[in-house]
Design an enzyme around this catalytic site. Structure first.
Site, PDB file in Angstrom:
ATOM      1  N   HIS A  80    -117.132 -95.713  -8.406  1.00 38.81           N
ATOM      2  CA  HIS A  80    -116.145 -95.663  -9.477  1.00 38.81           C
ATOM      3  C   HIS A  80    -115.561 -97.054  -9.645  1.00 38.81           C
ATOM      4  CE1 HIS A  80    -113.120 -93.683 -11.986  1.00 38.81           C
ATOM      5  NE2 HIS A  80    -112.257 -94.549 -11.480  1.00 38.81           N
ATOM      6  N   ASP A 159    -104.415 -84.175 -13.834  1.00 33.81           N
ATOM      7  CA  ASP A 159    -104.538 -85.608 -14.112  1.00 33.81           C
ATOM      8  C   ASP A 159    -104.570 -85.850 -15.613  1.00 33.81           C
ATOM      9  OD1 ASP A 159    -104.981 -88.437 -13.405  1.00 33.81           O
ATOM     10  OD2 ASP A 159    -106.884 -88.099 -14.421  1.00 33.81           O
ATOM     11  N   ARG A 166     -98.288 -90.527 -18.841  1.00 31.41           N
ATOM     12  CA  ARG A 166     -98.101 -91.911 -18.359  1.00 31.41           C
ATOM     13  C   ARG A 166     -98.437 -92.907 -19.460  1.00 31.41           C
ATOM     14  NH1 ARG A 166    -102.103 -92.089 -13.752  1.00 31.41           N
ATOM     15  NH2 ARG A 166    -101.502 -94.258 -13.574  1.00 31.41           N
ATOM     16  N   SER A 181    -104.432 -90.548  -9.181  1.00 30.40           N
ATOM     17  CA  SER A 181    -105.238 -90.188 -10.348  1.00 30.40           C
ATOM     18  C   SER A 181    -106.726 -90.385 -10.052  1.00 30.40           C
ATOM     19  CB  SER A 181    -104.784 -91.057 -11.532  1.00 30.40           C
ATOM     20  OG  SER A 181    -105.698 -90.999 -12.591  1.00 30.40           O
ATOM     21  N   LYS A 185    -109.695 -87.101  -8.727  1.00 32.06           N
ATOM     22  CA  LYS A 185    -110.941 -86.799  -9.445  1.00 32.06           C
ATOM     23  C   LYS A 185    -112.154 -87.005  -8.536  1.00 32.06           C
ATOM     24  CE  LYS A 185    -109.415 -89.479 -12.665  1.00 32.06           C
ATOM     25  NZ  LYS A 185    -109.012 -90.286 -13.788  1.00 32.06           N
TER      26      LYS A 185
HETATM   27  N1  URA Z   1    -108.191 -94.894 -13.815  1.00 35.86           N
HETATM   28  C1  URA Z   1    -107.793 -93.604 -13.630  1.00 35.86           C
HETATM   29  O1  URA Z   1    -108.619 -92.697 -13.581  1.00 35.86           O
HETATM   30  N2  URA Z   1    -106.479 -93.367 -13.481  1.00 35.86           N
HETATM   31  C2  URA Z   1    -105.540 -94.329 -13.506  1.00 35.86           C
HETATM   32  O2  URA Z   1    -104.366 -94.030 -13.349  1.00 35.86           O
HETATM   33  C3  URA Z   1    -105.959 -95.662 -13.716  1.00 35.86           C
HETATM   34  C4  URA Z   1    -107.314 -95.913 -13.860  1.00 35.86           C
END
Ligand code: URA
Length: 429
Positions: A80, A159, A166, A181, A185
């Protein structure tokens, strides 16, 4: 149950919340205005390590989770990136890892703002389906060795809600909230080992190595807490990664990299990320052997074969000729002799968004054909009149506008600048 205003007030005043209280905020039906106030309190007061664990855990439990390990009976890996300009590394890392015999299962996102998203890049391939059911996702990882899909609606719905709030309440850039966050995931989508590419620089969330280190440590400890192995690579985002910025252009560059014909920085990052993933897999190899196998998969053609199998499996046409091409190409020329001192990622990313390659708001359509190819990068020598970059545009007016922005972004100087490696630091190895 403690009334929600009392929980918000305690965080506002710098107090701590228990795991049950965080569950109440995240899992009960709390209205947006109270959650938004809570996020602002967290933004100013932060969360302790224990609270960040509890938040991540509540977010994971807000929806379905996938146990890829149980479904495949072996270790599955994932990578990621925290988001950058020209970051097509996943498109090359996945096939290399799959070609080395390690299952790669990943849920990706779309681009927002100046950073691109893997799903948008994949959707520039005609026919490619990013929406698979959970069963299709798991079967494809088992049968083909690789699947990259959009996040299913029911994976960490908390999220989606928190991120949406946010985004509109200026509370995105808080380390605990970003770490929770990203890791919620990753934990819910089921891989055993995750390599996180934490971008650092003007085109990234984290502007300094010190901030990126804090975020990395937080994500590593969240992973460890959930029984996952996490390695963070801090990588340079003070200029775009590779040369291409824009969806179909980036797919082409990723395929070139799979054939051993990619730009040096991208190839170095792909090999390094694959080496970490292979080391964390059940192959039992060390980092050096991981690097050797990744390079061998590129050299012997097995990586590009894995790419073609993957694209076919998700309904796409992997042929280069199938990718869209922009009707206008305009070149940007150097106004003097010298060296490229800087090519900041942010203005290049924004110029690509203006061309239509990215979104200004989350419902904007994306033009997959357009973008920018940076022929010269930091450290390259240039002669007056030489091509610095190419603009691939839908029409002449947008090409002219982008060409001015890209020309202004290039900083040329007299001497070669200090070389900066693509991987600045690795944490958690
Ligand atoms: N990527 C994400 O998935 N969440 C965040 O808060 C920032 C970058």
């Amino acid at each position: 149950m403690t009334p929600i205003p009392e929980l918000i007030a305690r965080k506002r005043d710098g107090g701590d919340l228990s795991a049950e209280e965080i569950d109440e905020l995240i899992l009960a039906d709390v209205p947006d205005y109270q959650l938004a106030a809570f996020l602002m309190a967290v933004y100013f007061r932060g969360l302790s390590t224990r609270e960040t664990f509890a938040l991540t855990d509540a977010m994971v439990r807000s929806g379905e989770t996938i146990d890829l390990h149980a479904a495949l009976g072996r270790r599955v890996v994932d990578k990621h990136s925290t988001g950058g300009v020209g970051d097509k590394a996943t498109l090359a890392v996945g096939p290399v890892v799959a070609a080395c015999g390690v299952p790669f299962g990943k849920m990706s996102g779309r681009g927002l703002g100046h950073t691109g998203g893997t799903l948008d890049k994949l959707e520039s391939i005609p026919g490619f389906r990013v929406e698979l059911t959970t069963d299709e996702f798991v079967s494809q990882v088992r049968d083909i060795g690789i699947a990259v899909v959009g996040q299913t609606a029911n994976l960490v719905p908390a999220d989606k809600r928190l991120y949406g709030l946010r985004d509109v309440t200026a509370t995105v850039d808080n380390v605990s909230l970003i770490a929770a966050s990203i890791m919620s995931k990753k934990i819910a989508s089921g891989a055993d080992a995750i390599v996180l590419d934490v971008k650092v620089g003007d085109g990234a969330f984290m502007k300094s190595v010190a901030d990126a280190e804090v975020l990395s440590e937080a994500m590593i400890s969240l992973g460890r807490h959930a029984g996952r192995d996490v390695v963070c690579e801090l990588t340079d985002m003070d200029q775009p990664l590779g040369r291409a910025v824009g969806n179909a252009l980036e797919v082409r560059e990723a395929v070139a990299t799979l054939k051993g014909e990619g730009p040096d920085d991208l190839e170095a990052l792909v090999v390094e990320s694959c080496a970490h993933l292979l080391e964390l897999s059940d192959l039992g190899v060390d980092l050096e052997e991981g690097r050797r196998r990744a390079r061998a998969a590129i050299a012997d053609g097995s990586a590009v074969e894995a790419y073609e199998r993957w694209i076919h499996a998700q309904g796409g046409d992997p042929a280069d000729g199938a990718l869209p091409r922009a009707p206008f190409i305009r070149e940007v020329f150097a106004g003097r002799d010298g060296f490229v001192h800087a090519l900041p990622a942010l203005p290049i990313g924004l110029a690509a968004v203006h061309l239509g390659a990215g979104r200004r708001t989350k419902d904007d359509p994306v033009d997959h054909a357009v973008g920018i190819v940076c022929r010269k990068k930091r450290g390259d020598a240039v002669e007056e009149g030489e091509v610095l970059a190419e603009i691939h545009a839908r029409d002449e007016a947008s090409a002219v506008e982008a060409a001015t922005a890209v020309h202004d972004a290039y900083e040329l100087g007299d001497d070669a600048p200090r070389a900066v490696p693509i991987v600045l630091e690795t944490i958690g190895a």
